[in-house]
Design a protein around this motif. Structure first.
Motif, PDB file in Angstrom:
ATOM      1  N   ASN A  93      -4.385 -10.810  -6.205  1.00  0.00           N
ATOM      2  CA  ASN A  93      -2.926 -10.868  -6.245  1.00  0.00           C
ATOM      3  C   ASN A  93      -2.311  -9.516  -6.595  1.00  0.00           C
ATOM      4  N   LYS A  94      -1.013  -9.370  -6.282  1.00  0.00           N
ATOM      5  CA  LYS A  94      -0.246  -8.203  -6.740  1.00  0.00           C
ATOM      6  C   LYS A  94       0.652  -8.636  -7.890  1.00  0.00           C
ATOM      7  N   ILE A  95       0.458  -8.044  -9.060  1.00  0.00           N
ATOM      8  CA  ILE A  95       1.340  -8.342 -10.191  1.00  0.00           C
ATOM      9  C   ILE A  95       2.735  -7.825  -9.861  1.00  0.00           C
ATOM     10  N   TYR A  96       3.717  -8.708  -9.924  1.00  0.00           N
ATOM     11  CA  TYR A  96       5.093  -8.320  -9.613  1.00  0.00           C
ATOM     12  C   TYR A  96       5.863  -7.952 -10.882  1.00  0.00           C
ATOM     13  N   MET A  97       5.529  -8.588 -11.985  1.00  0.00           N
ATOM     14  CA  MET A  97       6.186  -8.250 -13.251  1.00  0.00           C
ATOM     15  C   MET A  97       5.330  -8.766 -14.393  1.00  0.00           C
ATOM     16  N   ARG A  98       5.280  -7.972 -15.465  1.00  0.00           N
ATOM     17  CA  ARG A  98       4.568  -8.432 -16.652  1.00  0.00           C
ATOM     18  C   ARG A  98       5.414  -8.214 -17.901  1.00  0.00           C
ATOM     19  N   GLY A 133       0.117   3.478 -11.915  1.00  0.00           N
ATOM     20  CA  GLY A 133      -0.759   2.731 -11.024  1.00  0.00           C
ATOM     21  C   GLY A 133      -0.208   1.395 -10.585  1.00  0.00           C
ATOM     22  N   GLU A 134       0.964   1.027 -11.083  1.00  0.00           N
ATOM     23  CA  GLU A 134       1.560  -0.251 -10.699  1.00  0.00           C
ATOM     24  C   GLU A 134       2.733  -0.065  -9.740  1.00  0.00           C
ATOM     25  N   MET A 135       3.020   1.171  -9.383  1.00  0.00           N
ATOM     26  CA  MET A 135       4.016   1.526  -8.377  1.00  0.00           C
ATOM     27  C   MET A 135       5.405   1.004  -8.716  1.00  0.00           C
ATOM     28  N   GLU A 136       5.722   0.994 -10.006  1.00  0.00           N
ATOM     29  CA  GLU A 136       7.056   0.640 -10.480  1.00  0.00           C
ATOM     30  C   GLU A 136       7.870   1.881 -10.832  1.00  0.00           C
ATOM     31  N   ARG A 137       7.210   3.009 -10.922  1.00  0.00           N
ATOM     32  CA  ARG A 137       7.829   4.213 -11.472  1.00  0.00           C
ATOM     33  C   ARG A 137       8.944   4.769 -10.575  1.00  0.00           C
ATOM     34  N   LYS A 138       8.718   4.782  -9.268  1.00  0.00           N
ATOM     35  CA  LYS A 138       9.670   5.420  -8.352  1.00  0.00           C
ATOM     36  C   LYS A 138      11.060   4.826  -8.490  1.00  0.00           C
ATOM     37  N   PRO A 146       0.782  -1.239   0.000  1.00  0.00           N
ATOM     38  CA  PRO A 146       0.000   0.000   0.000  1.00  0.00           C
ATOM     39  C   PRO A 146       0.814   1.289   0.000  1.00  0.00           C
ATOM     40  N   PHE A 147       2.054   1.256   0.518  1.00  0.00           N
ATOM     41  CA  PHE A 147       2.761   2.513   0.743  1.00  0.00           C
ATOM     42  C   PHE A 147       4.025   2.698  -0.092  1.00  0.00           C
ATOM     43  N   TYR A 148       4.740   1.624  -0.429  1.00  0.00           N
ATOM     44  CA  TYR A 148       5.964   1.833  -1.193  1.00  0.00           C
ATOM     45  C   TYR A 148       5.622   2.188  -2.640  1.00  0.00           C
ATOM     46  N   GLY A 149       6.392   3.088  -3.221  1.00  0.00           N
ATOM     47  CA  GLY A 149       6.197   3.481  -4.613  1.00  0.00           C
ATOM     48  C   GLY A 149       5.653   4.876  -4.766  1.00  0.00           C
ATOM     49  N   PHE A 150       5.217   5.484  -3.694  1.00  0.00           N
ATOM     50  CA  PHE A 150       4.710   6.864  -3.725  1.00  0.00           C
ATOM     51  C   PHE A 150       5.736   7.802  -3.087  1.00  0.00           C
ATOM     52  N   ASN A 151       5.655   9.058  -3.482  1.00  0.00           N
ATOM     53  CA  ASN A 151       4.978   9.583  -4.660  1.00  0.00           C
ATOM     54  C   ASN A 151       5.948   9.565  -5.842  1.00  0.00           C
ATOM     55  N   SER A 152       5.411   9.405  -7.029  1.00  0.00           N
ATOM     56  CA  SER A 152       6.216   9.508  -8.236  1.00  0.00           C
ATOM     57  C   SER A 152       5.701  10.684  -9.055  1.00  0.00           C
ATOM     58  N   ASP A 153       6.157  10.795 -10.261  1.00  0.00           N
ATOM     59  CA  ASP A 153       5.650  11.866 -11.124  1.00  0.00           C
ATOM     60  C   ASP A 153       4.324  11.505 -11.769  1.00  0.00           C
ATOM     61  N   VAL A 154       3.805  10.314 -11.469  1.00  0.00           N
ATOM     62  CA  VAL A 154       2.520   9.905 -12.033  1.00  0.00           C
ATOM     63  C   VAL A 154       1.563   9.350 -10.984  1.00  0.00           C
ATOM     64  N   GLU A 155       2.040   9.032  -9.805  1.00  0.00           N
ATOM     65  CA  GLU A 155       1.227   8.371  -8.783  1.00  0.00           C
ATOM     66  C   GLU A 155       1.283   9.166  -7.485  1.00  0.00           C
ATOM     67  N   TYR A 156       0.128   9.372  -6.903  1.00  0.00           N
ATOM     68  CA  TYR A 156      -0.015  10.255  -5.754  1.00  0.00           C
ATOM     69  C   TYR A 156      -0.884   9.570  -4.708  1.00  0.00           C
TER      70      TYR A 156
END
Length: 595
Positions: free
Chosen positions: A402-407, A476-481, A70-80
């Protein structure tokens, strides 16, 4: 049926390794198993249960399930994250690059840090046992299990390092002499897990080539190779070290070495034909929410949650204000796309309306709710939708998705980035084209795919395009950061996002033609919104059938909460180690980065 967390591990390796003793690092040597390891790890059925036990810590409340995802990956330039704008919020400080070691969301002995090391200890026990007693060779069931254990350990370490930087390296089960250890250089750990994944790739089958790899909840060769490619890019990328933001000084982790490895692994996956993009971006996400877990398609591996575990939709789905016809939970919507992201997409890009949703489901009347427009500062991640599920969620706070880890799309963009660096933009073009070809209708391929990519005539232009494509594909997949960090773009892109949001608020710059009023009515089903005015230039009132709503809600508070004013995100790329672990480390652990 998803069942990994329903497996009973027979109590063999489930000894708690993390305690609240004041004089420990919350690590104790494990007790002797109730069965001898020679029996467990030479017997496929017993060994399989032990491997499943490596995953179990992810499902704990304060672990991946309720804190890390829920918390890792924020904030990025696209996810808030919406808590970012709440002054004094313990959740908010995790997103605005102002986390404290005593953060009340995280500073507990059973937090994600502890659970990750619990998973690592279980993996270490399994790896030792399989090597000693299982004769784990390629093509054997015990070989496959060793490959899974090596990969799961690498996952835990990858997540530890992307969150905390340098961390203790534990590649053998704990004994009385190794209870307390200091942090190791992350370079050492990266090299070890990249080597481990190389071995794992020789041991696990491709998706669908064994019963065990028929599901994306199990480790398969396509994921191992794709994950190894990702780690090669990260290990050679920029990141904050105690002395500076820089690339690794280790020659083994040079760009030349790691990009060559990443390209080799990514192209192995691409050429295997064992993974592919779903022809429809929207259908892929519908299938995900329907919990279709067949391996060999776009999703390479997912963190598996049983129905009563996991909070992915609970945290990120389009918001439902109460239980209704689609969910008994009445949740979602803790975070969303930054308001400008929708307007950065090409209007023909099919990913836009799947990713960025400007409505919520209102409070139900007689158990039925309808869509309601939100304000211009509140968008939701449309990739996660209760209304796309086949299962009605009744749990209070867990949805079990599930949480997608990689696609597979990430593998294509890794190949494009590595090929561009090593061989130039023409080598990267086919991979970028494949991602964009799905995003646009066939009628636009000549201009939006072929001409667009072919005009990227330099490495710099191609790189910039890949950075942008990553945004369009993965918001929205929290990979950006993590990617912004490794590209050395974290602060500059966050500042760019603030500037864009300011222009959007004032309708200046690139957003001068964005309407300030939306018009809406309901479709024949009585619950689905028909919205006019979202697209640039849609300013004409469409008629008396539509109601109007102001589209001006963004303010300076939201803009400035992307990161805390006065903080440099490049100096706070990692969370601090939580105080309970510092206090219990026998003076072995300390925080860097000014914490």
């Amino acid at each position: 049926m998803k069942n990994i967390y329903k497996i009973i591990i027979s109590g063999l390796l489930m000894t708690s390794l993390f305690t609240a003793c004041e004089d420990s690092e919350f690590l104790e040597a494990p007790t002797k198993s109730t069965l001898d390891e020679s029996i467990i790890f030479s017997t496929p059925g017993l060994a399989s249960g032990a491997i499943d036990g490596i995953l179990e810590p992810m499902g704990q409340t304060n672990s991946y399930r309720g804190r890390f995802i829920p918390f890792y990956g924020f904030n990025s330039d696209v996810e808030y994250h919406f808590s970012s704008s709440q002054a004094g919020s313990s959740q908010g400080e995790l997103m605005i690059y102002d986390a404290k070691p005593n953060n009340t969301q995280m500073n507990s002995t059973n937090n994600a840090w502890a659970m990750m090391y619990s998973g690592i200890e279980r993996a270490n026990i399994c790896i030792r046992g399989l090597r000693a007693y299982g004769n784990p060779t390629p093509g054997t069931e015990l070989g496959q299990l060793l490959g899974e254990a090596l990969t799961l350990r690498a996952i835990y370490y990858a997540d530890l390092m992307k969150t905390w930087g340098d961390v203790p390296a534990r590649f053998e089960p704990i004994n009385s002499e190794t209870i307390y250890i200091a942090k190791s250089s992350r370079d050492i750990i990266y090299k070890q897990i990249i080597e481990d994944l190389g071995e794992a790739a020789t041991l696990v089958p491709w998706p669908g080539e064994s019963t065990r790899t028929s599901s994306v909840e199990r480790i398969n060769k396509a994921f191992v190779k794709g994950f190894r490619a990702r780690l090669a890019m990260v290990a050679s990328g920029f990141q904050q070290y105690p002395d500076a933001v820089r690339r690794s000084n280790d020659p083994d982790l040079s760009v030349a070495n790691m990009y060559a490895l990443a390209l080799s692994e990514a192209t192995d996956v691409i050429q295997s034909g064992k993974a592919s993009l779903n022809p429809s971006f929207e259908q892929f996400w519908k299938n995900y929410n329907k919990e279709i877990i067949t391996a060999g398609e776009e999703s390479l591996w997912e963190i598996p949650f049983a129905d009563g575990r996991g909070r992915v939709l609970f945290s990120f789905a389009v918001r439902h204000r109460s239980p209704d016809q689609y969910t008994g939970q009445g949740r979602g919507g803790s975070a969303g796309p930054i308001p400008t992201v929708f307007y950065d997409y090409d209007e023909e890009d099919r990913r836009r309306d799947v990713t960025c949703v400007p409505y919520q489901w209102g409070t139900a009347i007689n158990d039925v709710s309808v869509q309601e427009l939100t304000a211009s500062d509140t968008w939701y991640f449309g990739k996660y939708r209760y209304e796309w599920m086949d299962r009605y969620v009744t749990s209070t706070n867990d949805d079990g998705v599930n949480k997608i880890y990689m696609r597979y799309a990430e593998v294509l963009l890794i190949a494009a980035e590595a090929a561009n660096e090593l061989n130039g933009p023409q080598a990267a073009a086919p991979y970028l084209k494949e991602v964009r070809r799905r995003a646009f209708p066939t009628s636009s391929h000549a201009t939006k795919v072929d001409a667009y990519v072919d005009n990227l005539s330099t490495k710099e232009l191609m790189f910039d395009a890949i950075v942008e494509e990553h945004k369009y594909e993965f918001t929205g997949e929290m990979e950006r950061k993590q990617n912004l960090i490794r590209w050395n773009l974290l602060k500059s892109k966050l500042d760019e996002a603030k500037t864009k949001m300011t222009d959007f608020m004032n309708r200046t710059g690139d957003y001068v033609d964005v309407p300030t009023t939306l018009y809406y009515k309901y479709e024949a089903d009585g619950e689905t919104l028909d919205i006019y005015g979202l697209n640039r230039g849609e300013t004409t009132n469409p008629g008396v059938d539509y109601s109007a709503k102001s589209w001006d809600a963004l303010d300076d508070t939201t803009i400035n909460s992307i990161y805390k004013v006065g903080v440099n995100p490049d100096e706070r790329q990692f969370w601090p180690i939580w105080q309970v672990f510092i206090d219990g480390s026998n003076n072995q652990l300390l925080n860097d980065y000014g914490y």
